[in-house]
Scaffold this motif. Structure first.
Motif, PDB file in Angstrom:
ATOM      1  N   LEU A  62       1.007  -1.058   0.274  1.00 39.59           N
ATOM      2  CA  LEU A  62       0.363   0.027   0.105  1.00 39.59           C
ATOM      3  C   LEU A  62       0.830   1.379   0.409  1.00 39.59           C
ATOM      4  CD1 LEU A  62      -2.310  -0.740   2.632  1.00 39.59           C
ATOM      5  CD2 LEU A  62      -3.124  -0.664   0.338  1.00 39.59           C
ATOM      6  N   PRO A  63       0.776   1.894  -0.596  1.00 39.26           N
ATOM      7  CA  PRO A  63       1.376   3.427  -0.841  1.00 39.26           C
ATOM      8  C   PRO A  63       0.899   4.093   0.667  1.00 39.26           C
ATOM      9  CG  PRO A  63      -0.698   3.394  -2.118  1.00 39.26           C
ATOM     10  CD  PRO A  63      -0.521   2.080  -1.508  1.00 39.26           C
ATOM     11  N   GLN A  64       1.853   5.251   0.964  1.00 41.87           N
ATOM     12  CA  GLN A  64       1.810   6.263   2.245  1.00 41.87           C
ATOM     13  C   GLN A  64       1.455   7.162   1.775  1.00 41.87           C
ATOM     14  OE1 GLN A  64       4.301   5.648   5.992  1.00 41.87           O
ATOM     15  NE2 GLN A  64       5.640   3.970   4.663  1.00 41.87           N
ATOM     16  N   ASN A  65      -0.198   7.458   1.231  1.00 39.69           N
ATOM     17  CA  ASN A  65      -0.430   8.546   0.956  1.00 39.69           C
ATOM     18  C   ASN A  65      -1.297   9.191   1.862  1.00 39.69           C
ATOM     19  OD1 ASN A  65       0.526   7.654  -1.411  1.00 39.69           O
ATOM     20  ND2 ASN A  65      -1.567   7.094  -2.090  1.00 39.69           N
ATOM     21  N   LEU A  66      -1.183   8.810   2.854  1.00 37.04           N
ATOM     22  CA  LEU A  66      -2.132  10.233   4.951  1.00 37.04           C
ATOM     23  C   LEU A  66      -0.585  10.012   5.201  1.00 37.04           C
ATOM     24  CD1 LEU A  66      -4.955   7.468   4.753  1.00 37.04           C
ATOM     25  CD2 LEU A  66      -4.731   9.417   3.067  1.00 37.04           C
ATOM     26  N   THR A  67      -1.182  11.761   5.528  1.00 33.45           N
ATOM     27  CA  THR A  67      -0.163  12.149   6.782  1.00 33.45           C
ATOM     28  C   THR A  67      -1.205  12.280   7.841  1.00 33.45           C
ATOM     29  OG1 THR A  67      -1.089  14.082   6.305  1.00 33.45           O
ATOM     30  CG2 THR A  67       1.156  13.760   5.580  1.00 33.45           C
ATOM     31  N   VAL A  68      -1.063  11.189   9.142  1.00 29.06           N
ATOM     32  CA  VAL A  68      -1.221  11.343  10.892  1.00 29.06           C
ATOM     33  C   VAL A  68      -0.757  11.596  12.018  1.00 29.06           C
ATOM     34  CG1 VAL A  68      -2.792   9.509  11.698  1.00 29.06           C
ATOM     35  CG2 VAL A  68      -2.656   9.217   9.475  1.00 29.06           C
ATOM     36  N   THR A  69      -1.006  12.641  12.403  1.00 28.97           N
ATOM     37  CA  THR A  69      -0.986  13.159  13.324  1.00 28.97           C
ATOM     38  C   THR A  69      -1.469  13.624  14.722  1.00 28.97           C
ATOM     39  OG1 THR A  69      -1.210  15.217  13.404  1.00 28.97           O
ATOM     40  CG2 THR A  69       0.979  15.010  12.328  1.00 28.97           C
ATOM     41  N   TYR A  70      -1.307  13.609  15.953  1.00 28.56           N
ATOM     42  CA  TYR A  70      -1.729  13.915  16.932  1.00 28.56           C
ATOM     43  C   TYR A  70      -1.586  14.162  18.025  1.00 28.56           C
ATOM     44  CZ  TYR A  70       1.644  10.938  19.612  1.00 28.56           C
ATOM     45  OH  TYR A  70       2.552  11.062  20.384  1.00 28.56           O
ATOM     46  N   SER A  71      -2.145  14.759  19.118  1.00 28.29           N
ATOM     47  CA  SER A  71      -2.041  16.135  20.178  1.00 28.29           C
ATOM     48  C   SER A  71      -3.257  15.404  21.332  1.00 28.29           C
ATOM     49  CB  SER A  71      -2.262  17.603  19.448  1.00 28.29           C
ATOM     50  OG  SER A  71      -3.658  17.815  18.764  1.00 28.29           O
ATOM     51  N   ASN A 176     -16.030  -0.885  -0.823  1.00 25.16           N
ATOM     52  CA  ASN A 176     -16.607  -2.391  -0.405  1.00 25.16           C
ATOM     53  C   ASN A 176     -15.200  -2.472   1.001  1.00 25.16           C
ATOM     54  OD1 ASN A 176     -18.139  -3.241  -2.596  1.00 25.16           O
ATOM     55  ND2 ASN A 176     -15.551  -2.947  -4.466  1.00 25.16           N
ATOM     56  N   ASP A 177     -14.653  -0.972   1.489  1.00 25.78           N
ATOM     57  CA  ASP A 177     -14.037  -1.540   2.224  1.00 25.78           C
ATOM     58  C   ASP A 177     -12.455  -1.995   2.562  1.00 25.78           C
ATOM     59  OD1 ASP A 177     -15.973   0.256   4.228  1.00 25.78           O
ATOM     60  OD2 ASP A 177     -17.091  -1.593   4.983  1.00 25.78           O
ATOM     61  N   VAL A 178     -11.945  -2.026   1.021  1.00 30.53           N
ATOM     62  CA  VAL A 178     -10.737  -2.758   0.610  1.00 30.53           C
ATOM     63  C   VAL A 178      -9.848  -1.606   0.839  1.00 30.53           C
ATOM     64  CG1 VAL A 178      -9.043  -3.415  -1.025  1.00 30.53           C
ATOM     65  CG2 VAL A 178     -11.451  -4.589  -0.498  1.00 30.53           C
ATOM     66  N   GLN A 179      -8.613  -1.680   1.838  1.00 28.84           N
ATOM     67  CA  GLN A 179      -7.533  -0.475   1.513  1.00 28.84           C
ATOM     68  C   GLN A 179      -7.294  -0.218   0.571  1.00 28.84           C
ATOM     69  OE1 GLN A 179      -7.677  -3.597   3.759  1.00 28.84           O
ATOM     70  NE2 GLN A 179      -7.879  -3.203   5.607  1.00 28.84           N
ATOM     71  N   LEU A 180      -6.370   0.549   0.615  1.00 32.28           N
ATOM     72  CA  LEU A 180      -5.840   1.400  -0.580  1.00 32.28           C
ATOM     73  C   LEU A 180      -4.828   1.799  -0.173  1.00 32.28           C
ATOM     74  CD1 LEU A 180      -9.199   2.768  -3.027  1.00 32.28           C
ATOM     75  CD2 LEU A 180      -7.735   0.364  -2.911  1.00 32.28           C
ATOM     76  N   ALA A 181      -4.799   3.154   0.470  1.00 33.41           N
ATOM     77  CA  ALA A 181      -3.093   3.295   1.238  1.00 33.41           C
ATOM     78  C   ALA A 181      -3.518   3.941   2.388  1.00 33.41           C
ATOM     79  CB  ALA A 181      -3.953   4.990   0.488  1.00 33.41           C
ATOM     80  N   TYR A 182      -2.989   4.248   3.306  1.00 34.26           N
ATOM     81  CA  TYR A 182      -2.728   4.488   4.328  1.00 34.26           C
ATOM     82  C   TYR A 182      -1.505   5.260   5.375  1.00 34.26           C
ATOM     83  CZ  TYR A 182       2.094   2.497   5.772  1.00 34.26           C
ATOM     84  OH  TYR A 182       3.591   1.720   5.706  1.00 34.26           O
ATOM     85  N   GLY A 183      -1.731   5.819   6.227  1.00 33.20           N
ATOM     86  CA  GLY A 183      -0.717   6.525   7.037  1.00 33.20           C
ATOM     87  C   GLY A 183      -0.869   6.317   8.573  1.00 33.20           C
ATOM     88  N   GLN A 184       0.377   6.725   9.100  1.00 32.44           N
ATOM     89  CA  GLN A 184       0.189   6.763  10.980  1.00 32.44           C
ATOM     90  C   GLN A 184       1.230   7.547  11.460  1.00 32.44           C
ATOM     91  OE1 GLN A 184       1.566   2.207  10.221  1.00 32.44           O
ATOM     92  NE2 GLN A 184       3.534   2.989  10.222  1.00 32.44           N
ATOM     93  N   THR A 185       0.684   7.291  12.752  1.00 36.55           N
ATOM     94  CA  THR A 185       1.638   8.443  13.502  1.00 36.55           C
ATOM     95  C   THR A 185       3.147   8.314  13.263  1.00 36.55           C
ATOM     96  OG1 THR A 185       0.823   7.641  15.805  1.00 36.55           O
ATOM     97  CG2 THR A 185      -0.780   9.686  14.672  1.00 36.55           C
ATOM     98  N   THR A 186       3.636   6.818  13.312  1.00 34.96           N
ATOM     99  CA  THR A 186       5.010   6.230  13.562  1.00 34.96           C
ATOM    100  C   THR A 186       5.634   5.360  12.207  1.00 34.96           C
ATOM    101  OG1 THR A 186       6.275   4.371  15.264  1.00 34.96           O
ATOM    102  CG2 THR A 186       4.214   3.999  13.717  1.00 34.96           C
ATOM    103  N   ASN A 187       6.930   5.889  12.806  1.00 33.75           N
ATOM    104  CA  ASN A 187       7.422   5.179  11.551  1.00 33.75           C
ATOM    105  C   ASN A 187       8.039   3.819  10.397  1.00 33.75           C
ATOM    106  OD1 ASN A 187       8.923   3.976  12.934  1.00 33.75           O
ATOM    107  ND2 ASN A 187      11.294   5.204  13.196  1.00 33.75           N
ATOM    108  N   ASP A 188       8.215   3.431   9.649  1.00 31.08           N
ATOM    109  CA  ASP A 188       7.741   1.949   9.673  1.00 31.08           C
ATOM    110  C   ASP A 188       8.207   0.941   9.964  1.00 31.08           C
ATOM    111  OD1 ASP A 188       6.616   2.871   7.456  1.00 31.08           O
ATOM    112  OD2 ASP A 188       8.549   2.962   5.788  1.00 31.08           O
ATOM    113  N   LYS A 189       9.021   0.671  11.079  1.00 31.47           N
ATOM    114  CA  LYS A 189       9.656   0.323  11.942  1.00 31.47           C
ATOM    115  C   LYS A 189       9.228   0.377  13.416  1.00 31.47           C
ATOM    116  CE  LYS A 189      14.660  -0.717   9.725  1.00 31.47           C
ATOM    117  NZ  LYS A 189      16.048  -0.278  10.909  1.00 31.47           N
TER     118      LYS A 189
END
Length: 235
Positions: A62-71, A176-189
């Protein structure tokens, strides 16, 4: 003799016999062909059962096309409490994504996910690249229609969230609720921007306070009635 044999072959009963033999021959061939088809279908079915269902969506593809942050940003040593503390989650499409690349994005799903340290020796939290089998992200924060503009949501940590280390991940889904892209607050590891949540265990503090107040009231009431009874006895 030969003329007699020719007459015998040309006899009507002989023709009928030959016709029956031909029909029997073709019937046998049809039955054999049907049997071979059935056997082939059975073999294919057994192979399908042996191989199992096809693999689902792989996170690694999946491509990491989203940025995600939190506060507020987590400070080392700080603990968030389930049922009490709040996290503000912000997500958006990366500015580097080409125009139209998100045409198939219909929904966004944001989840609270276990950090690696909280997955050790816990198979029920195990990470799998196949998202159909992945157990990393078990607590849904939000699911809503997708919009290319920035989105924000204030999340009160659910009371059923257990004590663990977490990060936040967002998926872009199709119809159809199939994942096309993602993003997360942490790195790949999954080694950065992790935060700790303390789950609800035992009795709530409010219950302990109520119990203490009730106990104090009981002692005062008992002392009062004791004094009253003692005065009545003197009279």
């Amino acid at each position: 003799m030969k003329s007699g044999l020719r007459r015998s072959l040309n006899h009507p009963s002989s023709s009928r016999l030959n016709a029956k033999k031909i029909d029997f021959y073709f019937t046998q061939r049809k039955m054999a062909a049907g049997l071979r088809s059935s056997m082939a279908a059975t073999v294919l079915l057994l192979l399908a059962c042996y191989v199992g269902p096809s693999m689902g969506v792989l996170l690694s593809k999946l491509p990491q096309n989203l940025t995600v942050t939190y506060s507020p940003k987590y400070v080392e040593g700080e603990v968030l409490y389930a049922g009490e503390d709040k996290i503000t989650v912000t997500w958006a499409l990366k500015k580097t994504v080409p125009n139209g690349a998100d045409a198939g994005y219909k929904k966004v799903e944001i989840s609270l996910c276990f950090g690696p340290v909280s997955q050790v020796d816990r198979g029920w939290r195990k990470t799998n690249d196949d998202l159909e089998k992945d157990k990393t992200c078990q607590f849904t924060i939000l699911e809503q229609s997708y919009a290319a503009s920035e989105g924000t949501y204030e999340y009160t940590i659910a009371r059923d969230v257990p004590t663990a280390t977490y990060f936040i991940r967002a998926y872009a889904l199709d119809d159809n609720d199939v994942q096309l892209a993602y993003g997360q607050t942490t790195n790949d590891k999954k080694t950065t921007d992790l935060f700790d949540i303390k789950g609800i265990t035992g009795r709530p503090v409010s219950l302990d306070i109520s119990a203490a107040c009730f106990s104090a009231f009981s002692v005062v009431a008992l002392a009062y009635f004791f004094v009253v009874e003692k005065r009545k006895a003197k009279k």
